[in-house]
Design an enzyme around this catalytic site. Structure first.
Site, PDB file in Angstrom:
ATOM      1  CG  ASN A   1       8.121   6.966  -3.657  1.00 20.41           C
ATOM      2  OD1 ASN A   1       7.550   6.161  -4.397  1.00 20.41           O
ATOM      3  ND2 ASN A   1       8.139   8.272  -3.884  1.00 20.41           N
ATOM      4  NE  ARG A   2       6.378   0.363   2.099  1.00 16.60           N
ATOM      5  CZ  ARG A   2       5.186   0.374   1.488  1.00 16.60           C
ATOM      6  NH1 ARG A   2       4.684   1.511   1.033  1.00 16.60           N
ATOM      7  NH2 ARG A   2       4.517  -0.745   1.331  1.00 16.60           N
ATOM      8  CG  LEU A   3      11.530   8.047   0.674  1.00 20.36           C
ATOM      9  CD1 LEU A   3      11.893   9.129  -0.334  1.00 20.36           C
ATOM     10  CD2 LEU A   3      12.788   7.448   1.293  1.00 20.36           C
TER      11      LEU A   3
ATOM     12  CG  ASN B   1      -1.948  -1.067   1.213  1.00 26.50           C
ATOM     13  OD1 ASN B   1      -2.842  -1.060   0.366  1.00 26.50           O
ATOM     14  ND2 ASN B   1      -1.847  -2.015   2.120  1.00 26.50           N
TER      15      ASN B   1
END
Length: 212
Positions: free
Chosen positions: A190-192, A9
């Protein structure tokens, strides 16, 4: 069946900036908890409690947050349970609260101790009567032979307290996690992710940003 490795997600709801944070992490937690409640998050007070044995073997389970103030985060349980025995042997603990609809997580690290008897009594009297009776029945975390033993125990304590207030069992009460570190996590694309951590240094909270 889709592989769980392929389940993903994206987090797109919001960001978290240092300028937005209250300097007091308890006040910041209150803001997020209020927003979670208003958003209709299911069981917004549910939190994972991690404790460990004297030898360092960790265990985790979900408990419900029932009080939070400058002194810490409180929940209530059976003192003779597995977690109660671990807390007696090792006072280090951690909490984790996750609100998926808001893409937020709060992690709390600190020491754990019993609340006062007065605090435990006050909360116990606010519980539904059925929950009060159940606290007398369950030998939490201990092996039992059957469900019927619980049902029979409930019938017995129901009769015992018929027409009277249910008193708090001596083996049941509160614990407070006094935090030394509190991390606020906000999911980002972007998992940042944003990770802002309050650390208690010489009695004052300092804020730093961690890489996701």
């Amino acid at each position: 069946m889709k592989s769980i490795a392929d389940i993903r997600n994206e987090y797109t709801l919001a960001g978290l900036d240092e300028a937005e944070l209250d300097r007091d992490p308890i006040q910041q937690f209150d803001v997020w908890m209020t927003q979670a409640i208003k958003a209709g998050v299911f069981e917004p007070t549910a939190m994972t409690l991690a404790t460990a044995t004297r030898e360092g073997q960790p265990h985790a389970r979900v408990v419900l947050l029932k009080q939070v103030d400058a002194a810490g985060f409180c929940f209530f349980t059976n003192y003779e349970s597995a977690k109660g025995r671990e807390i007696a042997a090792n006072s280090q603990a951690a909490l984790c609260i996750y609100w998926p609809p808001l893409e937020r997580q709060v992690r709390i690290t600190g020491t754990i101790s019993k609340t006062s008897a007065a605090e435990s009594d006050a909360y116990f009297q606010r519980r539904p009567r059925g929950s009060q009776l159940g606290a007398w029945v369950s030998k939490q975390s201990h092996t039992i032979a059957s469900r019927e033993l619980l049902e029979q125990g409930l019938r017995e304590v129901t009769a015992k307290f018929a027409g009277a207030d249910v008193t708090r069992p001596p083996h049941w009460g509160g614990y407070r996690v006094t935090p030394s570190e509190i991390e606020f996590w906000q999911g980002r694309q972007n998992r940042l992710h944003d990770r802002l951590v309050y650390t208690l240094v010489n009695g004052e909270w300092q804020i730093k940003r961690l890489a996701p």
